[in-house]
Enzyme design. Structure first.
Site, PDB file in Angstrom:
ATOM      1  N   GLY A  31      43.962  35.798  35.030  1.00 47.58           N
ATOM      2  CA  GLY A  31      43.557  34.818  36.048  1.00 47.58           C
ATOM      3  C   GLY A  31      44.588  34.664  37.291  1.00 47.58           C
ATOM      4  N   TYR A  32      44.323  33.789  38.203  1.00 49.82           N
ATOM      5  CA  TYR A  32      45.209  33.921  39.281  1.00 49.82           C
ATOM      6  C   TYR A  32      44.712  35.179  40.122  1.00 49.82           C
ATOM      7  CZ  TYR A  32      48.145  31.226  42.492  1.00 49.82           C
ATOM      8  OH  TYR A  32      48.590  30.612  43.546  1.00 49.82           O
ATOM      9  N   GLY A  36      43.223  42.588  44.310  1.00 52.71           N
ATOM     10  CA  GLY A  36      43.248  43.731  43.049  1.00 52.71           C
ATOM     11  C   GLY A  36      42.274  43.706  42.083  1.00 52.71           C
ATOM     12  N   HIS A  37      42.220  42.150  41.482  1.00 53.26           N
ATOM     13  CA  HIS A  37      41.148  42.078  40.619  1.00 53.26           C
ATOM     14  C   HIS A  37      39.809  42.204  41.125  1.00 53.26           C
ATOM     15  CE1 HIS A  37      44.806  39.509  39.349  1.00 53.26           C
ATOM     16  NE2 HIS A  37      44.386  40.153  38.322  1.00 53.26           N
ATOM     17  N   GLY A 147      43.633  48.053  36.332  1.00 52.87           N
ATOM     18  CA  GLY A 147      44.179  48.708  37.639  1.00 52.87           C
ATOM     19  C   GLY A 147      45.305  49.640  37.189  1.00 52.87           C
ATOM     20  N   ASP A 150      49.491  48.696  36.649  1.00 54.09           N
ATOM     21  CA  ASP A 150      49.874  48.539  35.406  1.00 54.09           C
ATOM     22  C   ASP A 150      49.835  49.843  34.785  1.00 54.09           C
ATOM     23  OD1 ASP A 150      50.936  45.730  35.081  1.00 54.09           O
ATOM     24  OD2 ASP A 150      48.556  45.468  35.823  1.00 54.09           O
ATOM     25  N   ILE A 176      45.869  48.130  44.919  1.00 50.26           N
ATOM     26  CA  ILE A 176      45.335  47.399  46.234  1.00 50.26           C
ATOM     27  C   ILE A 176      46.641  46.660  46.710  1.00 50.26           C
ATOM     28  CG2 ILE A 176      43.952  45.591  47.145  1.00 50.26           C
ATOM     29  CD1 ILE A 176      42.350  48.092  46.028  1.00 50.26           C
ATOM     30  N   SER A 185      49.758  41.336  43.397  1.00 48.79           N
ATOM     31  CA  SER A 185      50.045  40.848  41.992  1.00 48.79           C
ATOM     32  C   SER A 185      50.085  39.328  42.141  1.00 48.79           C
ATOM     33  CB  SER A 185      51.608  41.433  41.740  1.00 48.79           C
ATOM     34  OG  SER A 185      52.153  40.614  40.748  1.00 48.79           O
ATOM     35  N   SER A 186      49.547  38.736  40.899  1.00 40.49           N
ATOM     36  CA  SER A 186      49.654  37.281  40.784  1.00 40.49           C
ATOM     37  C   SER A 186      51.081  36.850  40.731  1.00 40.49           C
ATOM     38  CB  SER A 186      49.345  36.853  39.391  1.00 40.49           C
ATOM     39  OG  SER A 186      47.957  37.399  39.390  1.00 40.49           O
TER      40      SER A 186
HETATM   41  O1  PAF Z   1      46.846  43.262  33.159  1.00 48.04           O
HETATM   42  C1  PAF Z   1      46.647  41.965  32.540  1.00 48.04           C
HETATM   43  O2  PAF Z   1      46.362  40.984  33.318  1.00 48.04           O
HETATM   44  C2  PAF Z   1      46.928  41.815  31.166  1.00 48.04           C
HETATM   45  O3  PAF Z   1      47.850  42.658  30.609  1.00 48.04           O
HETATM   46  C3  PAF Z   1      45.452  42.017  30.499  1.00 48.04           C
HETATM   47  C4  PAF Z   1      45.020  43.285  30.178  1.00 48.04           C
HETATM   48  C5  PAF Z   1      44.405  41.119  30.884  1.00 48.04           C
HETATM   49  C6  PAF Z   1      45.731  41.650  28.915  1.00 48.04           C
HETATM   50  O4  PAF Z   1      46.057  40.340  28.596  1.00 48.04           O
END
Ligand code: PAF
Length: 278
Positions: A31-32, A36-37, A147, A150, A176, A185-186
């Site tokens: 969330g948040y 990027g998401h 992404g 990570d 991104i 990043s959140s």
């Molecule tokens: O990258 C993240 O946001 C978290 O590590 C994930 C993959 C959602 C697992 O909780």
């Protein structure tokens, strides 16, 4: 867009979609959400008939001294962004829905989780693999989107999927960045104005490393030294690691195709990561 909170509801939803012959994409998140998401969700929407986004701040991937409680949450904003991106369904479970109080089975990644972030966050990737493995079993997606920011997480999840024969294709998506280069990043939300400026030392170090590789420098020692030297000029920065590794997250001396240059740097109390791959 549907918002589901139980495993049973998700299974029914997925069964229904499958009966209509539809393919399923999963974007696991905490969330948040930011751009990027959004890029992961848009890729899933483009490649799959149905896109499910999980929003779950997973307690098992945070150590007791880490920011689980403080981790930013804003479901209303997330739902608005996901609707805009064309997602079909959000899975937003409570921790008690995801974890049995007396659970005894977890997924523990081996070698790949020992270096880089795993050195200072020894329980982190076990928590990630366990929750992602559970999400794969609940949603049974055809494709799942992660992404490249990570990068170690992506490598570990790809290896987990191969090793445990999960029937899902893992799609890695580019980092991104903000206009000035900072990787989205959140956790950027933790930074005050001064720290936000200081945080640029990460993406600047990435740029320095990339340019050296482009110019033909092969020695990771030389490249890493230049990157480290640059970060050290920033008084608010404290290096956790800056390393060059191969696909198994083992340190390498020579930069070649797929060598990953990765870093984690504290800016004040906030731990940020960035990387580039040759
Ligand atoms: O990258 C993240 O946001 C978290 O590590 C994930 C993959 C959602 C697992 O909780």
């Amino acid at each position: 867009m549907k918002i589901l909170t139980t495993v049973k509801e998700v299974r029914e939803y997925v069964k229904n979609q499958r009966m209509q012959g539809k393919t399923i994409g999963l974007v696991p998140t905490m969330g948040y959400l930011h751009e990027g998401h959004a890029s992961l969700v848009k890729k899933s929407v483009a490649e799959c008939d149905v896109t499910i986004v999980s929003i779950f701040v997973n307690p098992t991937q945070f150590a007791p001294n880490e920011d689980f409680e403080a981790y930013p949450r804003d479901l209303e904003h997330d739902v608005a962004l996901l609707t805009e991106c064309g997602a079909d369904c959000v899975f937003h479970p409570e921790a008690s829905e995801m974890y049995f109080a007396d659970a005894t089975t977890t997924i523990v990644p081996d070698v790949l989780s020992k270096n880089l972030c795993g050195k200072t966050r020894p329980i982190h990737f076990g928590g990630v693999c366990t929750v992602v493995g559970k999400l794969f079993n609940i949603v049974t997606p055809d494709k799942a989107f992660f992404g490249q920011k990570d990068a170690q997480q992506l490598a570990i999840i790809k290896r987990m999927v191969r090793d445990l024969n999960f029937g899902v294709e893992i799609i890695g998506c580019p980092i991104i960045r903000e206009e000035d280069g900072l990787a989205k990043s959140s956790r950027n939300t933790y930074l005050n104005a001064e720290e936000r400026k200081a945080a640029l030392c990460l993406s600047e170090a990435v740029k320095i490393g990339m340019e050296m590789v482009e110019k033909g420098e092969k020695s990771t020692k030389v490249i890493l030294s230049a990157m480290i030297e640059h970060i050290k000029k920033e008084p608010l920065a404290k290096i956790d690691y800056v390393q060059a590794v191969d696909g198994s997250m083992q340190d390498v001396e020579e930069a070649e195709k797929d060598t990953l240059f990765a870093m984690a740097v504290y800016i004040g109390k906030t731990r940020l990561i960035d990387n580039f791959m040759v």
